[in-house]
Scaffold this motif. Structure first.
Motif, PDB file in Angstrom:
ATOM      1  N   VAL A 138       0.425  -1.131  -0.204  1.00 11.11           N
ATOM      2  CA  VAL A 138      -0.337   0.147   0.089  1.00 11.11           C
ATOM      3  C   VAL A 138       0.919   1.310  -0.432  1.00 11.11           C
ATOM      4  N   ALA A 139       0.469   2.119  -0.509  1.00 10.41           N
ATOM      5  CA  ALA A 139       1.088   3.725  -1.023  1.00 10.41           C
ATOM      6  C   ALA A 139       0.417   4.039   0.892  1.00 10.41           C
ATOM      7  N   GLU A 140       1.933   4.885   1.257  1.00 13.15           N
ATOM      8  CA  GLU A 140       1.743   5.812   2.153  1.00 13.15           C
ATOM      9  C   GLU A 140       0.672   6.295   2.392  1.00 13.15           C
ATOM     10  N   GLY A 141      -0.447   6.947   3.296  1.00 14.75           N
ATOM     11  CA  GLY A 141      -1.107   7.770   3.527  1.00 14.75           C
ATOM     12  C   GLY A 141      -0.863   8.815   4.188  1.00 14.75           C
ATOM     13  N   ASP A 142      -1.583  10.109   4.171  1.00 22.33           N
ATOM     14  CA  ASP A 142      -1.089  10.898   4.435  1.00 22.33           C
ATOM     15  C   ASP A 142      -1.994  11.681   5.746  1.00 22.33           C
ATOM     16  N   PHE A 143      -2.123  10.729   6.448  1.00 27.97           N
ATOM     17  CA  PHE A 143      -3.545  10.862   7.743  1.00 27.97           C
ATOM     18  C   PHE A 143      -2.876  11.746   8.713  1.00 27.97           C
ATOM     19  N   ALA A 144      -3.148  12.887   8.684  1.00 27.56           N
ATOM     20  CA  ALA A 144      -2.862  14.087   9.851  1.00 27.56           C
ATOM     21  C   ALA A 144      -3.964  14.063  11.420  1.00 27.56           C
ATOM     22  N   PRO A 145      -3.219  13.390  12.329  1.00 29.85           N
ATOM     23  CA  PRO A 145      -4.590  13.214  13.147  1.00 29.85           C
ATOM     24  C   PRO A 145      -4.991  14.686  14.113  1.00 29.85           C
ATOM     25  N   GLU A 146      -6.234  15.084  14.471  1.00 27.80           N
ATOM     26  CA  GLU A 146      -6.787  15.535  14.591  1.00 27.80           C
ATOM     27  C   GLU A 146      -7.696  15.439  15.771  1.00 27.80           C
ATOM     28  N   PRO A 147      -6.895  14.772  17.152  1.00 30.06           N
ATOM     29  CA  PRO A 147      -7.250  14.766  17.853  1.00 30.06           C
ATOM     30  C   PRO A 147      -8.998  15.870  18.573  1.00 30.06           C
ATOM     31  N   GLY A 148      -9.412  14.921  19.538  1.00 32.09           N
ATOM     32  CA  GLY A 148     -11.000  15.774  20.374  1.00 32.09           C
ATOM     33  C   GLY A 148     -11.674  15.359  19.281  1.00 32.09           C
ATOM     34  N   ALA A 149     -12.220  14.777  18.354  1.00 32.38           N
ATOM     35  CA  ALA A 149     -13.433  15.061  17.440  1.00 32.38           C
ATOM     36  C   ALA A 149     -15.009  14.252  18.212  1.00 32.38           C
ATOM     37  N   VAL A 150     -14.105  13.334  18.948  1.00 29.29           N
ATOM     38  CA  VAL A 150     -15.682  13.287  19.938  1.00 29.29           C
ATOM     39  C   VAL A 150     -14.817  12.681  21.294  1.00 29.29           C
ATOM     40  N   PRO A 151     -15.686  12.576  22.338  1.00 35.68           N
ATOM     41  CA  PRO A 151     -15.825  13.557  23.834  1.00 35.68           C
ATOM     42  C   PRO A 151     -14.711  12.065  24.718  1.00 35.68           C
ATOM     43  N   VAL A 152     -13.515  12.508  25.603  1.00 38.20           N
ATOM     44  CA  VAL A 152     -13.039  10.951  26.189  1.00 38.20           C
ATOM     45  C   VAL A 152     -12.855  11.582  27.445  1.00 38.20           C
ATOM     46  N   LEU A 153     -13.086  11.446  28.853  1.00 35.36           N
ATOM     47  CA  LEU A 153     -13.922  10.573  29.799  1.00 35.36           C
ATOM     48  C   LEU A 153     -11.971  10.576  30.922  1.00 35.36           C
ATOM     49  N   GLU A 154     -11.834  11.326  31.886  1.00 33.65           N
ATOM     50  CA  GLU A 154     -10.418  10.870  32.762  1.00 33.65           C
ATOM     51  C   GLU A 154     -11.518  10.110  33.868  1.00 33.65           C
ATOM     52  N   ALA A 155     -10.492  10.056  35.004  1.00 32.03           N
ATOM     53  CA  ALA A 155     -11.227   9.626  36.333  1.00 32.03           C
ATOM     54  C   ALA A 155     -12.350  10.009  36.879  1.00 32.03           C
ATOM     55  N   ASP A 156     -11.609  11.297  37.166  1.00 28.97           N
ATOM     56  CA  ASP A 156     -12.972  12.604  37.538  1.00 28.97           C
ATOM     57  C   ASP A 156     -14.225  12.600  36.916  1.00 28.97           C
ATOM     58  N   GLY A 157     -14.137  13.085  35.778  1.00 24.16           N
ATOM     59  CA  GLY A 157     -14.769  13.615  35.014  1.00 24.16           C
ATOM     60  C   GLY A 157     -15.620  11.877  35.127  1.00 24.16           C
ATOM     61  N   ALA A 158     -15.097  10.632  34.663  1.00 22.57           N
ATOM     62  CA  ALA A 158     -16.247   9.397  34.849  1.00 22.57           C
ATOM     63  C   ALA A 158     -17.205   9.475  36.118  1.00 22.57           C
ATOM     64  N   ALA A 159     -16.605   9.616  36.739  1.00 23.35           N
ATOM     65  CA  ALA A 159     -17.173   9.868  38.175  1.00 23.35           C
ATOM     66  C   ALA A 159     -18.082  11.241  38.698  1.00 23.35           C
ATOM     67  N   ALA A 160     -17.592  11.721  38.203  1.00 22.92           N
ATOM     68  CA  ALA A 160     -18.983  12.980  37.683  1.00 22.92           C
ATOM     69  C   ALA A 160     -20.557  12.605  37.125  1.00 22.92           C
ATOM     70  N   LEU A 161     -19.998  11.904  35.914  1.00 23.35           N
ATOM     71  CA  LEU A 161     -20.615  11.970  34.687  1.00 23.35           C
ATOM     72  C   LEU A 161     -21.483  10.351  35.299  1.00 23.35           C
ATOM     73  N   ALA A 162     -21.384   9.828  36.523  1.00 26.67           N
ATOM     74  CA  ALA A 162     -21.968   8.943  37.198  1.00 26.67           C
ATOM     75  C   ALA A 162     -23.301   9.553  37.503  1.00 26.67           C
ATOM     76  N   ARG A 163     -23.255  10.156  38.272  1.00 26.81           N
ATOM     77  CA  ARG A 163     -23.983  11.073  39.001  1.00 26.81           C
ATOM     78  C   ARG A 163     -24.985  11.793  38.509  1.00 26.81           C
ATOM     79  N   ARG A 164     -23.971  12.668  36.676  1.00 37.35           N
ATOM     80  CA  ARG A 164     -25.384  13.606  36.977  1.00 37.35           C
ATOM     81  C   ARG A 164     -26.256  13.003  35.453  1.00 37.35           C
ATOM     82  N   GLY A 165     -25.262  12.287  35.028  1.00 36.58           N
ATOM     83  CA  GLY A 165     -25.396  11.254  33.879  1.00 36.58           C
ATOM     84  C   GLY A 165     -25.862  10.030  33.195  1.00 36.58           C
ATOM     85  N   VAL A 166     -25.628   9.173  32.693  1.00 34.52           N
ATOM     86  CA  VAL A 166     -25.644   7.408  33.087  1.00 34.52           C
ATOM     87  C   VAL A 166     -24.330   6.723  32.652  1.00 34.52           C
ATOM     88  N   LEU A 167     -23.520   5.808  33.386  1.00 39.65           N
ATOM     89  CA  LEU A 167     -22.526   6.439  33.079  1.00 39.65           C
ATOM     90  C   LEU A 167     -22.419   4.202  32.908  1.00 39.65           C
TER      91      LEU A 167
END
Length: 278
Positions: A138-167
């Motif tokens: 395969v020919a090498e691709g030209d993909f250049a990542p631009e992170p952040g297009a979908v949400p990510v949780l860290e530990a504290d954020g997961a704990a908080a979301l469990a209380r205000r939403g659905v984890l």
């Protein structure tokens, strides 16, 4: 765009003038490596991607499958031929976890068109699809990542979301309840999290449940159009499958990448046990 593609749909696209790039992401928790399986037979034109080295960083305090270094991920995707303008289809042996991880990472990194082959290699073969042992150049691709297009949780954020939403906890129920824990230091779950084993997303044939049944499943777990949703598992792999299932019915969800392997590693975060969220 539906994040899933059926075997018959993929066969049609592969026969067209602009076929998608195929990534083979076969992987099993604890091994064996997927490369030998790929070399023994894969979809024509597919390129092998290794989950442990290409789609995750080294295991450590951030979990067993933390986010990879962006430069490592970008280089792996370009070697595999990924370009921003070419559609990508990822598949694995049929469980769907590894393919979902690749799908999620590419979406997180900003790729606009990534889908998962519903049912993976098994569905392809069941539909009469051929396999090959030829490793494509395969020919090498030209993909250049631009992170952040979908949400990510860290530990504290997961704990908080469990209380205000659905984890949602995507692990098997016995691990959620704390009855067994074969991998991590302690069993149980993040307080407030709801048990939602990934196995409930698929039918006996390994294909995702029809959208109406998936929607019913998630509604029964407390997910509505107005709900903020997060997902975790043991190390951020099977949880990606849950995020994929939710996306297939139009529900966005954040992924806690470190998941239970990070949460339980420190020894000082709260742990709930039993069948209730706590």
């Amino acid at each position: 765009m539906n994040p899933l593609i059926t075997a018959s749909e993929l066969m049609e696209e592969m026969a067209g003038d602009h076929p998608p790039l195929l990534l083979d992401v076969r992987w099993q928790l604890g091994g064996p490596p997927g490369r030998p399986e790929y070399e023994a037979g894969h979809l024509p034109g597919a390129v092998y991607v290794d989950l442990d080295s290409d789609l995750a960083g080294p295991a450590g305090p951030a979990g067993r499958h933390p986010l990879p270094e962006l430069s490592v991920f970008a280089a792996a995707m370009r070697r595999a031929g990924v370009g921003r303008e070419r559609r990508v289809v990822v598949y694995d042996g049929g469980q769907g976890w590894a393919a979902a991880r690749a799908w999620w990472l590419l979406r997180w990194a900003g790729h606009p068109s990534v889908r998962v082959l519903d049912g993976g290699l098994s569905a392809w073969q069941a539909g009469g699809g051929a396999l090959t042992t030829e490793v494509p150049a395969v020919a090498e691709g030209d993909f250049a990542p631009e992170p952040g297009a979908v949400p990510v949780l860290e530990a504290d954020g997961a704990a908080a979301l469990a209380r205000r939403g659905v984890l949602l906890d995507a692990r098997a129920g016995e691990r959620y309840r704390g009855e067994v824990e074969p991998i991590d230091p302690v069993g149980g779950h993040i307080p407030g999290a709801v048990s939602a084993p990934t196995a409930g997303n698929v039918a006996d044939d390994g294909l995702f449940l029809p959208p109406e049944r998936l929607a019913e499943r998630f509604a029964g777990l407390g997910v509505t159009e107005a709900t903020e949703v997060g997902v975790y598992c043991g190390s951020g792999v099977s949880a990606a499958h849950q995020v994929l299932a939710l996306a297939s019915v139009g529900v966005p969800a954040a992924l806690y990448v470190g998941s239970w392997s990070e949460w339980s590693a420190s020894g000082d975060r709260p742990v709930a046990t039993g069948p209730q969220p706590g």
